[in-house]
Structure formats: structure tokens, C-alpha cells
Design an enzyme around this catalytic site. Structure first.
Site, mmCIF file in Angstrom:
data_model
loop_
_atom_site.group_PDB
_atom_site.id
_atom_site.type_symbol
_atom_site.label_atom_id
_atom_site.label_comp_id
_atom_site.label_asym_id
_atom_site.label_seq_id
_atom_site.Cartn_x
_atom_site.Cartn_y
_atom_site.Cartn_z
ATOM 1 C CB VAL A 16 -0.988 0.033 1.195
ATOM 2 C CG1 VAL A 16 -2.030 -1.059 1.066
ATOM 3 C CG2 VAL A 16 -0.242 -0.046 2.532
ATOM 4 C CG ASN A 42 -8.938 -1.865 7.487
ATOM 5 O OD1 ASN A 42 -8.914 -1.175 8.478
ATOM 6 N ND2 ASN A 42 -9.101 -3.181 7.525
ATOM 7 C CE1 TYR A 108 -1.979 2.642 15.073
ATOM 8 C CE2 TYR A 108 -2.930 3.936 16.865
ATOM 9 C CZ TYR A 108 -3.049 2.966 15.885
ATOM 10 O OH TYR A 108 -4.257 2.336 15.704
ATOM 11 C CB THR A 146 -5.885 -5.023 19.957
ATOM 12 O OG1 THR A 146 -7.021 -5.811 19.557
ATOM 13 C CG2 THR A 146 -5.667 -3.894 18.959
#
Length: 198
Positions: A16, A42, A108, A146
Site C-alpha cells: 500500500v 484499512n 501512530y 490488540t
């Protein structure tokens, strides 16, 4: 992979962060299905907590490339196809970290705030073409990235007392991709179980 996604799908491997790969994805999609009218940005990368003075420039740039530059490239290369389609919907996946700061995750946080801002700028520019652009800001969603962070003690901090599920985010994204959200553009949609309300 294609069998998992269903009959009306096309799997194209992509980096990407590479313009050439984005061009290839759009071209292959157009060949299979015609002009593109929905794009979901995404892709994402996270890094462990690290103090600002120890953060390497290489790590910072890598996070920005994957989390932010990829969103720019996706929007840039899909716009001609969406114009040909007569409009469309772009949904950029940001994070709760694009709304509030995140401890020891400066790259981030920077990348996710940038996605939020880019979404608004693109919405202003593309509205004339019937192209809507919105951002989605998940909190703690139970995913492989996560899972190691979520525990009973953490979940008690959330007003809904649980982490979110991927399907709950998918339902919101589907709403934004569809004409059900036809008057929504340039907006951020938070799905965090109320965590950001603290």
C-alpha cells in the site's frame, strides 16, 4: 483467500505504500467490476510503546508510510475511477488515537490524526463529484494486533465494559460505504465503547 471472501471478489496482492501497486489494484478492479465506487483504506501498522527521545527516525517514517501515505495514495488513484462511476464513498480507517493522544506512540498518533485531517480535506475537494469521504475511529477492537493488550482489568475502564468486535466496526464501515449514509461526508465516526468520553 478468494474462497474465504466469496464468489464476487478479487484478491490482488499489494504494497500500500507503492504508487505502482495502487495503480495495478485499481486497474484490476476496473477490469473485473467496472469503475470503482467504494474504497476502504484499512492498512495499518503499530509499534510498541517507546519514549520520544528513543524513537528512531526509521520507525517513525515506516509508520507514517503505512498508516498515512497509503491513505493518500489510495484516495489519489481511486478518484479518476470514482469520477467515471459518477460518485462513490471513501472510508478511511483511523483510530481513537486520531481523536485523542496516545501514550508513547507518537508516530501512530501522528499518522491517525493525519488520516482524520486528510479525510476532511478530501471531502471538501471531492463533494462536487459526488464522492463522500469519512473516517472511522475504532478504540480497542479484539483483533490479532490488540489481543495481547485486552484483559478484564482494562475492559472495566470502558463504559460498555468490553472490547469491541471486528463485526461491529464492519457494520459501521458498510453503512458509510452505502447510500444509507448519503448525506455524511468529511466526518469522523468513533466506535470505541465510550472510551474517548473519559
Amino acid at each position: 483467500m478468494e474462497s474465504e471472501l466469496g464468489e464476487y471478489t478479487l484478491f490482488v496482492k499489494q504494497d500500500v505504500t507503492t504508487p505502482e501497486d495502487w495503480q495495478s489494484v485499481i486497474e484490476e478492479t476496473e477490469k473485473a467490476f467496472g469503475p470503482v465506487n467504494v474504497l476502504i483504506n484499512n492498512a495499518g501498522i503499530d509499534v510498541p510503546e517507546q519514549s520520544l527521545d528513543e524513537y528512531s527516525e526509521d520507525t517513525y517514517r515506516k509508520v507514517i508510510e503505512v498508516n498515512q501515505t497509503s491513505v493518500f495514495l489510495g484516495m489519489k488513484y481511486v478518484v479518476p475511477s470514482m469520477k467515471e462511476a459518477g460518485g462513490g464513498s471513501i472510508v478511511n480507517i483511523s483510530s481513537l488515537a486520531g481523536i485523542i493522544g496516545t501514550y508513547k506512540k507518537i508516530a501512530y498518533t501522528a499518522s491517525k490524526f493525519a488520516v482524520r485531517g486528510m479525510t476532511k480535506a478530501a471531502a471538501l475537494e471531492l463533494g462536487d463529484y459526488g464522492i463522500r469521504v469519512n473516517s472511522v475511529h475504532p478504540g480497542f477492537i479484539r483483533t490479532p494486533m490488540t489481543e495481547h493488550l485486552i484483559n478484564d482489568e482494562l475492559e472495566q475502564v470502558f463504559p460498555l465494559r468490553r472490547a469491541g468486535e471486528p463485526e461491529e466496526v464492519s457494520n459501521l464501515v458498510l453503512f458509510l460505504a452505502s447510500e444509507e449514509s448519503s448525506y455524511s461526508t468529511g466526518a469522523e465516526f468513533v466506535i470505541d465503547g465510550g472510551l474517548g468520553a473519559h
